[in-house]
Design an enzyme around this catalytic site. Structure first.
Site, PDB file in Angstrom:
ATOM      1  N   ARG A 189       1.129   2.001  -5.963  1.00  0.00           N
ATOM      2  CA  ARG A 189       1.411   0.963  -4.968  1.00  0.00           C
ATOM      3  C   ARG A 189       0.164   0.150  -4.604  1.00  0.00           C
ATOM      4  O   ARG A 189       0.228  -0.765  -3.793  1.00  0.00           O
ATOM      5  CB  ARG A 189       1.972   1.604  -3.689  1.00  0.00           C
ATOM      6  CG  ARG A 189       3.281   2.324  -3.911  1.00  0.00           C
ATOM      7  CD  ARG A 189       3.750   2.960  -2.633  1.00  0.00           C
ATOM      8  NE  ARG A 189       4.091   1.968  -1.644  1.00  0.00           N
ATOM      9  CZ  ARG A 189       5.265   1.381  -1.516  1.00  0.00           C
ATOM     10  NH1 ARG A 189       6.222   1.681  -2.335  1.00  0.00           N
ATOM     11  NH2 ARG A 189       5.480   0.493  -0.579  1.00  0.00           N
ATOM     12  N   HIS A 211       7.627 -28.614 -29.299  1.00  0.00           N
ATOM     13  CA  HIS A 211       7.449 -29.664 -28.306  1.00  0.00           C
ATOM     14  C   HIS A 211       6.156 -29.481 -27.510  1.00  0.00           C
ATOM     15  O   HIS A 211       6.140 -29.735 -26.310  1.00  0.00           O
ATOM     16  CB  HIS A 211       8.675 -29.711 -27.372  1.00  0.00           C
ATOM     17  CG  HIS A 211       9.937 -30.015 -28.108  1.00  0.00           C
ATOM     18  ND1 HIS A 211      10.311 -31.290 -28.455  1.00  0.00           N
ATOM     19  CD2 HIS A 211      10.893 -29.192 -28.613  1.00  0.00           C
ATOM     20  CE1 HIS A 211      11.454 -31.244 -29.121  1.00  0.00           C
ATOM     21  NE2 HIS A 211      11.819 -29.975 -29.231  1.00  0.00           N
ATOM     22  N   LYS A 266       2.772  -1.878  -8.000  1.00  0.00           N
ATOM     23  CA  LYS A 266       4.144  -1.648  -8.454  1.00  0.00           C
ATOM     24  C   LYS A 266       5.148  -2.378  -7.584  1.00  0.00           C
ATOM     25  O   LYS A 266       6.115  -2.926  -8.061  1.00  0.00           O
ATOM     26  CB  LYS A 266       4.417  -0.147  -8.441  1.00  0.00           C
ATOM     27  CG  LYS A 266       5.793   0.251  -8.943  1.00  0.00           C
ATOM     28  CD  LYS A 266       5.847   0.207 -10.435  1.00  0.00           C
ATOM     29  CE  LYS A 266       7.217   0.559 -10.988  1.00  0.00           C
ATOM     30  NZ  LYS A 266       7.371   0.037 -12.356  1.00  0.00           N
ATOM     31  N   CYS A 322       0.863  -1.166   0.000  1.00  0.00           N
ATOM     32  CA  CYS A 322       0.000   0.000   0.000  1.00  0.00           C
ATOM     33  C   CYS A 322       0.902   1.218   0.000  1.00  0.00           C
ATOM     34  O   CYS A 322       2.117   1.080   0.067  1.00  0.00           O
ATOM     35  CB  CYS A 322      -0.834   0.040   1.282  1.00  0.00           C
ATOM     36  SG  CYS A 322      -1.726  -1.481   1.578  1.00  0.00           S
ATOM     37  N   GLU A 343       0.265  -8.283 -18.970  1.00  0.00           N
ATOM     38  CA  GLU A 343      -0.139  -7.492 -17.807  1.00  0.00           C
ATOM     39  C   GLU A 343      -0.886  -6.210 -18.154  1.00  0.00           C
ATOM     40  O   GLU A 343      -1.729  -5.777 -17.388  1.00  0.00           O
ATOM     41  CB  GLU A 343       1.032  -7.226 -16.850  1.00  0.00           C
ATOM     42  CG  GLU A 343       2.108  -6.350 -17.400  1.00  0.00           C
ATOM     43  CD  GLU A 343       3.274  -6.183 -16.442  1.00  0.00           C
ATOM     44  OE1 GLU A 343       3.092  -6.297 -15.226  1.00  0.00           O
ATOM     45  OE2 GLU A 343       4.390  -5.935 -16.936  1.00  0.00           O
ATOM     46  N   TRP A 374      -3.877  -1.880  -1.267  1.00  0.00           N
ATOM     47  CA  TRP A 374      -3.931  -3.073  -2.106  1.00  0.00           C
ATOM     48  C   TRP A 374      -4.193  -4.200  -1.127  1.00  0.00           C
ATOM     49  O   TRP A 374      -3.354  -4.521  -0.305  1.00  0.00           O
ATOM     50  CB  TRP A 374      -2.602  -3.259  -2.835  1.00  0.00           C
ATOM     51  CG  TRP A 374      -2.621  -4.337  -3.850  1.00  0.00           C
ATOM     52  CD1 TRP A 374      -3.110  -4.251  -5.112  1.00  0.00           C
ATOM     53  CD2 TRP A 374      -2.098  -5.662  -3.702  1.00  0.00           C
ATOM     54  NE1 TRP A 374      -2.924  -5.444  -5.758  1.00  0.00           N
ATOM     55  CE2 TRP A 374      -2.311  -6.326  -4.930  1.00  0.00           C
ATOM     56  CE3 TRP A 374      -1.472  -6.351  -2.666  1.00  0.00           C
ATOM     57  CZ2 TRP A 374      -1.934  -7.639  -5.130  1.00  0.00           C
ATOM     58  CZ3 TRP A 374      -1.091  -7.659  -2.878  1.00  0.00           C
ATOM     59  CH2 TRP A 374      -1.322  -8.288  -4.102  1.00  0.00           C
ATOM     60  N   GLU A 429      10.083 -11.194 -21.482  1.00  0.00           N
ATOM     61  CA  GLU A 429       9.737  -9.851 -21.018  1.00  0.00           C
ATOM     62  C   GLU A 429       8.614  -9.251 -21.878  1.00  0.00           C
ATOM     63  O   GLU A 429       7.681  -8.644 -21.355  1.00  0.00           O
ATOM     64  CB  GLU A 429      10.995  -8.973 -21.022  1.00  0.00           C
ATOM     65  CG  GLU A 429      10.797  -7.528 -20.621  1.00  0.00           C
ATOM     66  CD  GLU A 429      10.096  -7.329 -19.278  1.00  0.00           C
ATOM     67  OE1 GLU A 429       9.950  -8.283 -18.502  1.00  0.00           O
ATOM     68  OE2 GLU A 429       9.657  -6.191 -19.029  1.00  0.00           O
ATOM     69  N   LYS A 460       4.830  -8.122 -20.617  1.00  0.00           N
ATOM     70  CA  LYS A 460       4.252  -6.777 -20.840  1.00  0.00           C
ATOM     71  C   LYS A 460       2.882  -6.884 -21.492  1.00  0.00           C
ATOM     72  O   LYS A 460       1.934  -6.235 -21.077  1.00  0.00           O
ATOM     73  CB  LYS A 460       5.139  -5.923 -21.758  1.00  0.00           C
ATOM     74  CG  LYS A 460       6.410  -5.352 -21.231  1.00  0.00           C
ATOM     75  CD  LYS A 460       6.280  -4.411 -20.085  1.00  0.00           C
ATOM     76  CE  LYS A 460       6.265  -5.171 -18.810  1.00  0.00           C
ATOM     77  NZ  LYS A 460       7.415  -5.272 -18.017  1.00  0.00           N
ATOM     78  N   ASN A 489       1.293   0.090   5.905  1.00  0.00           N
ATOM     79  CA  ASN A 489       1.697  -0.690   4.736  1.00  0.00           C
ATOM     80  C   ASN A 489       2.497  -1.870   5.261  1.00  0.00           C
ATOM     81  O   ASN A 489       3.476  -1.679   5.977  1.00  0.00           O
ATOM     82  CB  ASN A 489       2.559   0.194   3.817  1.00  0.00           C
ATOM     83  CG  ASN A 489       3.268  -0.616   2.753  1.00  0.00           C
ATOM     84  OD1 ASN A 489       2.763  -1.640   2.300  1.00  0.00           O
ATOM     85  ND2 ASN A 489       4.439  -0.158   2.358  1.00  0.00           N
ATOM     86  N   GLY A 490       2.083  -3.090   4.912  1.00  0.00           N
ATOM     87  CA  GLY A 490       2.799  -4.277   5.384  1.00  0.00           C
ATOM     88  C   GLY A 490       1.820  -5.289   5.926  1.00  0.00           C
ATOM     89  O   GLY A 490       0.625  -5.234   5.610  1.00  0.00           O
TER      90      GLY A 490
HETATM   91  C1  F6R Z   1       6.359  -6.304 -14.574  1.00  0.00           C
HETATM   92  C2  F6R Z   1       6.700  -5.832 -13.250  1.00  0.00           C
HETATM   93  C3  F6R Z   1       6.920  -6.824 -12.176  1.00  0.00           C
HETATM   94  C4  F6R Z   1       8.206  -6.469 -11.419  1.00  0.00           C
HETATM   95  C5  F6R Z   1       8.390  -7.387 -10.217  1.00  0.00           C
HETATM   96  C6  F6R Z   1       9.694  -7.111  -9.494  1.00  0.00           C
HETATM   97  O1  F6R Z   1       6.152  -5.248 -15.458  1.00  0.00           O
HETATM   98  O2  F6R Z   1       6.802  -4.659 -13.028  1.00  0.00           O
HETATM   99  O3  F6R Z   1       6.985  -8.120 -12.682  1.00  0.00           O
HETATM  100  O4  F6R Z   1       9.283  -6.577 -12.302  1.00  0.00           O
HETATM  101  O5  F6R Z   1       7.321  -7.211  -9.338  1.00  0.00           O
HETATM  102  O6  F6R Z   1       9.777  -5.808  -9.033  1.00  0.00           O
HETATM  103  P1  F6R Z   1      11.149  -5.194  -8.554  1.00  0.00           P
HETATM  104  O7  F6R Z   1      12.045  -5.086  -9.725  1.00  0.00           O
HETATM  105  O8  F6R Z   1      10.783  -3.875  -7.970  1.00  0.00           O
HETATM  106  O9  F6R Z   1      11.726  -6.136  -7.539  1.00  0.00           O
END
Ligand code: F6R
Length: 613
Positions: A31, A508, A608, A2, A492, A80, A485, A489, A106-107
């Protein structure tokens, strides 16, 4: 996971803190954004007012017309959900029985169930299902006993276990905000006639540039002209820890783009250059490589995008340093940490520096004596602080929930590290090393040229792909992590199911799904002499099943037979290909999200920074 913010001000200097609370909280929306809330001391009456509900911050602010109020101090929260569904009662702030104490958190309070039982026995009435509410009732309980709120706060902290960043406001001390940090991030922003608290720096940048990063175990309070920090009952001298941040506020805002995600994709050329300059002018890479050299086993970990950057490191480490590296997904650390000892090195890749899975992996390895190198974008975050060495990416704040610019800057930092390891081990000569580092300077240019060459075609491509429910993204060698990657993207932000595989592996099993019109994106990476023919074979296999075939490649893949669309990103070597191949994939994901009416900056169900396991 959060975001929290708190402000207290001298009304002669800041007549109303409400705009600061609202704006500060909005910048923390990345967040988490399933509910939001405010608790504040109203100007004049000094009453404690609370507004909270399910919904995004703007919705809650508009519903209660929060911006029409005047406050001398306040705390706010964007949530969140972890414990309890997102609804009004579970939204923060949480209150004690008498509604005199408001808490944002937060936590996760791990032992909340026992504490709640204990408090209920003592007659406390709980309103929510959250772990956080116990904090408000504990404070109430000890405040009654002690008749001193700070003592009550310290007693409360002794009772709770788990991760927390807490901000608390108490009607009896209207200009003071209490705080505590353990694991979850929390910073103090120092102002003139006011002080503030927040989960991150960008949310405070409009008001101050001076910050104190709180350490785990620290707690205290802020008043308009005072900061008081303690740890284990001892006063903490914080003045020498004040850091001044030079990021501009604009860096943290959209810069004229409709979404942060697009802004962050577009600023990759600049941030790659800044990361490059930062790395050549510091000794972070050399210091980290020294540590790798002393190890006889090297692991690398991260979550999501950061894990994909880790896979790119494995590739370059094999290419330039002939060094075997074991990559693993951070949340799976138990299997790998068993193999660690004092001769092990672990590289932890995390843009936020706060991802709990990565932090737990770090701790598990550290407990076995391993040496830790962090790759992070956030100075003072937990992972760098608990590591032996850190290499910082210089991407600036990333607000879009999907990682874009931080991925390529991680790749750049990790490429530096692989090259340094290569020269230190004598696998490449000093002059080769210097030349390769010099060539890396073009990483930003590769991104820029690729964006220019691909933007238009991507806009047309999304018209074709927008009805698809699924797609494959296939690559070989260096193309494999880039495909992972790209698929992440697309998934998500557009919610189209995209799956990445090594192209050779597609035969396979995955090919069974392919039917006429099924989109398959192939990544054409160097070296062409090894890969082009094989990729050509894979394209034909897919074409034979009626797939719609798209190539995103470096120069040389234009004449692949059976390709419906080819995006030629320019002539790039193995060293520079990630910076050219990645942006079109990011743009593809972004444009698909926009055309499908999704919010690319705030994809559903995501946050995030993931601080729960
Ligand atoms: C994907 C994304 C997440 C982060 C993951 C790790 O677009 O943003 O998969 O890469 O949550 O986050 P960090 O790098 O902050 O440890």
């Amino acid at each position: 996971m959060c975001g929290i913010v708190g402000v207290t001000a001298d009304p002669d200097q800041v007549p109303n803190v409400m705009p600061m609370l609202v704006q500060g909280l909005k910048r923390l929306e990345y967040r988490g954004y399933d509910s939001a809330g405010f608790a504040f001391i109203e100007c004049g009456s000094y009453n404690l007012k609370v507004f909270k509900n399910r919904g995004k911050i703007d919705e809650v602010v508009n519903q209660y017309m929060v911006s029409n109020y005047c406050a001398v101090a306040g705390i706010a929260h964007t949530r969140w959900a972890t414990h309890g569904e997102p609804n009004q009662v579970n939204a923060h702030p949480h209150l004690d029985c008498d509604s005199e104490i408001a808490v944002v958190h937060n936590g996760i309070i791990k032992n909340f169930a026992e504490l709640r039982e204990w408090l209920v026995e003592k007659g406390h009435q709980f309103r929510s299902d959250t772990d956080t509410e116990v904090v408000a009732h504990l404070l109430e309980h000890f405040n009654r006993e002690e008749n001193d709120f700070f003592t009550a706060f310290k007693k409360t902290l002794q009772m709770i276990e788990g991760a927390y960043a807490l901000a608390i406001i108490y009607r009896g001390e209207p200009s003071r905000i209490y705080f505590a940090r353990n694991v979850s991030p929390l910073l103090i922003g120092l102002g003139i006639g006011f002080n503030m608290l927040s989960s991150d720096i960008p949310s405070m940048l409009a008001y101050t540039r001076k910050f104190i990063v709180l350490n785990d175990g620290e707690y205290g309070y802020i008043e308009p002209y005072k900061v008081y920090i303690e740890r284990d009952g001892e006063l903490v001298e914080w003045r020498r820890r004040v850091t001044t941040i030079t990021w501009s506020l604009e860096d943290a805002e959209k810069g004229g783009y409709p979404h942060y995600m697009l802004k962050e994709i577009m600023e990759q050329p600049r941030v790659l250059y800044e990361t490059y300059t930062g790395l050549v002018s510091s000794n972070e890479v050399e210091k980290a490589a020294e540590l790798l050299l002393g190890a006889n086993k090297i692991f690398i970990t991260g979550a999501g995008t950061s894990y994909h950057a880790s896979l790119v490191f494995m590739y370059y480490s094999s290419l330039f340093a002939k060094e075997p590296v074991i990559p693993f997904i951070a949340s799976e650390y138990t299997t790998y940490s068993r193999l660690a000892d004092e001769n092990t090195a672990l590289i932890v890749v995390s843009q936020s520096g706060e991802t709990i899975d990565s932090l737990q992996a770090l701790r598990a390895f550290k407990n076995r004596g391993a040496k830790i190198i962090a790759i992070s974008n956030v100075i003072g975050s937990s992972i760098p602080r608990e590591s032996d060495r850190t290499i910082y990416t210089r991407a600036g704040p990333e607000i879009g929930v999907a990682a874009t610019k931080t991925f390529l800057t991680q790749v750049l930092a990790l490429t530096f590290l692989a090259l340094r390891l290569g020269v230190d081990k004598g696998i490449i000569t000093k002059s080769e090393y210097r030349e390769l580092i010099e060539r890396l300077k073009k990483a930003g240019e590769a991104a820029s040229i690729s964006i220019e060459k691909s933007s238009r075609i991507i806009e047309r491509l999304v018209m074709k792909l927008k009805e698809s429910r699924n797609m494959y993204i296939l690559g070989r060698e260096l193309g494999v992590p880039l495909a992972y990657e790209g698929a992440l993207k697309v998934k998500e932000v557009s919610y189209i199911h995209a799956e990445a595989y090594p192209a050779g592996e597609s035969k396979h099993g995955p090919i069974a799904l392919v039917e006429p019109g099924f989109p398959v994106v192939f990544l054409g990476t160097p070296p062409l002499e090894n890969l082009k023919e094989k990729l050509q074979g894979n394209v034909m296999e897919m074409k034979a099943r009626g797939a719609s075939t798209i190539i995103i490649g470096v120069k040389g893949y234009e004449d692949i037979r059976g390709a419906d669309i080819v995006i030629n990103t320019g002539e790039w070597s193995e060293l520079l290909a990630p910076y050219a191949i990645t942006p079109p994939l990011q743009l593809l994901a972004y444009r698909l999200a926009v055309i499908l009416g999704r919010d690319p900056d705030k994809p559903r169900n995501l946050a995030k920074t993931v601080t729960v396991e």
